[in-house]
Design an enzyme around this catalytic site. Sequence first.
Site, mmCIF file in Angstrom:
data_model
loop_
_atom_site.group_PDB
_atom_site.id
_atom_site.type_symbol
_atom_site.label_atom_id
_atom_site.label_comp_id
_atom_site.label_asym_id
_atom_site.label_seq_id
_atom_site.Cartn_x
_atom_site.Cartn_y
_atom_site.Cartn_z
ATOM 1 N N SER A 21 0.830 -1.212 0.000
ATOM 2 C CA SER A 21 0.000 0.000 0.000
ATOM 3 C C SER A 21 0.867 1.265 0.000
ATOM 4 O O SER A 21 0.626 2.194 -0.765
ATOM 5 C CB SER A 21 -0.918 0.012 1.220
ATOM 6 N N ARG A 125 -14.481 -6.566 -10.521
ATOM 7 C CA ARG A 125 -14.523 -5.805 -9.261
ATOM 8 C C ARG A 125 -15.135 -4.425 -9.537
ATOM 9 O O ARG A 125 -14.946 -3.860 -10.615
ATOM 10 C CB ARG A 125 -13.109 -5.725 -8.666
ATOM 11 N N SER A 171 -15.228 0.606 -1.700
ATOM 12 C CA SER A 171 -13.784 0.431 -1.589
ATOM 13 C C SER A 171 -13.167 1.789 -1.283
ATOM 14 O O SER A 171 -13.506 2.790 -1.924
ATOM 15 C CB SER A 171 -13.215 -0.114 -2.901
ATOM 16 N N ASP A 314 -7.842 -7.636 4.514
ATOM 17 C CA ASP A 314 -6.820 -8.517 3.926
ATOM 18 C C ASP A 314 -6.280 -9.574 4.884
ATOM 19 O O ASP A 314 -5.685 -10.563 4.447
ATOM 20 C CB ASP A 314 -5.656 -7.689 3.371
ATOM 21 N N ARG A 345 -13.477 -13.982 -1.477
ATOM 22 C CA ARG A 345 -12.644 -14.507 -0.374
ATOM 23 C C ARG A 345 -13.473 -15.083 0.757
ATOM 24 O O ARG A 345 -13.018 -15.996 1.447
ATOM 25 C CB ARG A 345 -11.735 -13.397 0.180
ATOM 26 N N LYS A 414 1.456 -11.875 -6.922
ATOM 27 C CA LYS A 414 0.708 -10.608 -6.925
ATOM 28 C C LYS A 414 1.226 -9.682 -5.829
ATOM 29 O O LYS A 414 1.328 -8.482 -6.018
ATOM 30 C CB LYS A 414 -0.797 -10.889 -6.738
HETATM 31 O O1 LIG Z 1 -5.660 1.155 -0.591
HETATM 32 C C1 LIG Z 1 -5.086 0.074 -0.447
HETATM 33 O O2 LIG Z 1 -3.834 -0.036 -0.481
HETATM 34 C C2 LIG Z 1 -5.909 -1.131 -0.212
HETATM 35 C C3 LIG Z 1 -7.195 -1.001 0.265
HETATM 36 C C4 LIG Z 1 -8.040 -2.148 0.645
HETATM 37 O O3 LIG Z 1 -9.083 -2.263 -0.301
HETATM 38 P P1 LIG Z 1 -10.585 -1.714 -0.030
HETATM 39 O O4 LIG Z 1 -10.513 -0.279 0.261
HETATM 40 O O5 LIG Z 1 -11.278 -2.001 -1.312
HETATM 41 O O6 LIG Z 1 -11.103 -2.507 1.126
HETATM 42 C C5 LIG Z 1 -7.245 -3.451 0.698
HETATM 43 O O7 LIG Z 1 -8.119 -4.552 0.714
HETATM 44 C C6 LIG Z 1 -6.306 -3.566 -0.486
HETATM 45 O O8 LIG Z 1 -5.586 -4.762 -0.440
HETATM 46 C C7 LIG Z 1 -5.296 -2.444 -0.460
HETATM 47 C C1 LIG Z 2 -7.168 -6.771 -2.465
HETATM 48 C C2 LIG Z 2 -5.852 -6.642 -2.653
HETATM 49 O O1 LIG Z 2 -5.249 -5.782 -3.498
HETATM 50 P P1 LIG Z 2 -5.896 -4.891 -4.661
HETATM 51 O O2 LIG Z 2 -7.232 -4.418 -4.191
HETATM 52 O O3 LIG Z 2 -4.924 -3.773 -4.859
HETATM 53 O O4 LIG Z 2 -6.010 -5.760 -5.873
HETATM 54 C C3 LIG Z 2 -4.918 -7.462 -1.849
HETATM 55 O O5 LIG Z 2 -3.705 -7.256 -1.967
HETATM 56 O O6 LIG Z 2 -5.376 -8.327 -1.077
#
Ligand SMILES: O=C(O)C1=C[C@@H](OP(=O)(O)O)[C@@H](O)[C@H](O)C1
Ligand SMILES: C=C(OP(=O)(O)O)C(=O)O
Length: 432
Positions: A21, A125, A171, A314, A345, A414
Amino acid sequence: MNLYIKPGVLNGCVKIPSSKSFAHRSIMCAAFSENECIIDNVSISDDIKATIEAVKSLGAEVDIFDHYIKIKGLFLNKIKDNLSKDKLNIIDCNESGSTLRFMIPAASVVNKRNCFIMRGNLGKRPLDVYFDVFEKSNIKYKYEKNEYGEDTLVTDGFIKPGEYTIPGNISSQFITGLLFTLPLLDGDSILNVTGTIESKSYISITLEVLKDFGIEIENIDFKKFIIKGNQRYSKDRYSVEGDFSQGAFFLCAGAIGNSISVEGLKEESIQGDRIVIDILKNMGASINIDREGINMYTNSELKSTIIDASDCPDIIPILSVCASVANGKTEIINAGRLRIKECDRLHAVCSELSKLGADITEKENSIIITGVNSLKGGCEVWSHKDHRICMMLAIAATLCEEKIYIRDVECISKSYPNFFDDFKKLGGIIYE
Ligand SMILES: O=C(O)C1=C[C@@H](OP(=O)(O)O)[C@@H](O)[C@H](O)C1
Ligand SMILES: C=C(OP(=O)(O)O)C(=O)O
């Protein structure tokens, strides 16, 4: 690729990769700056590669070295010259939701026409939160298959400053995308967020990185953001901290009977997934944090708890493994958004852990887990091509009675390409 994993105790210290992130965000900020920035401690995963390629396609220059990357901001060489604003710019987001949702508004500052390629589950998504933003900015958009049959979103138009209102419960990545973009525009903006705000801690990460790069945003209780236009990102050097979402796999491994310490995590981090430490302590795990790292002591039995997934989606898969062998009934609440990640998930966690012998029930928005004495294993399971499900299964395998066979393990690249190397260094037994 498929792998067998044999049960057995993991033992040793693991250096956790740097935060995905923070890396996405610092790369974006450096790319939209007017100068050159060195970003230290970037762990190169497929998602981070996607963000690097995306900013390169917009005109930033990125050089990748062993322990750092050097970015020459695109404002230097692109925006000022107003080059190729009409050409269709292809941005391959691979399977990275962050790259896609951060780049959609940001790319439309630089280029009029953008085509975002979405692989794996990414095309399914949600993106509709942006449709209102597009309409307000007169950006035309369409979903279409490209000549290779890949899912794409094509946008045509520049994003404008103004007042935008978006829901906060789908999100946080949409909010982050706009917080990156609006300060760059030639006018002031307001971003209103309605309803419950999920994954709020990720918005805090965004605000922290933006501040580090000199961007000022007035945050009124995460409901309204007041954003001055004509701001410029700037920073010479940035260092990415360790990733609690990845650290969670090994911390949880420690809590279920492996002998693990982890290095590279910042104790006072604002990452929402840092809560894994509190959750595990709550479940009875003994954890000691010192200067060297975080040490897990497995001298106590785990007990059940209630886990709220809203701000830490996550880490739910791996916490479900701990709950599977904890005494009593654990409830994981507010987990509906797990269904819109790399796979469903919520379903994947329940179906794969129950194959291993967990007593786990899938509900619409929650998971109920009643701890069992041990997981049987001795079966084939599937990663659902989702890195976090794959890593969850590998850690679960350590405490199974019999070996397990995991299908489609390459998905770990990933976010954590070296996951199985680290697993093996700790004594994990893997073979094809
Ligand atoms: O901003 C980010 O770095 C993330 C936000 C989260 O998603 P959501 O905001 O969709 O929950 C998380 O699940 C994702 O892996 C990374
Ligand atoms: C949801 C994830 O990442 P992204 O939303 O960036 O695909 C993750 O890393 O679990």
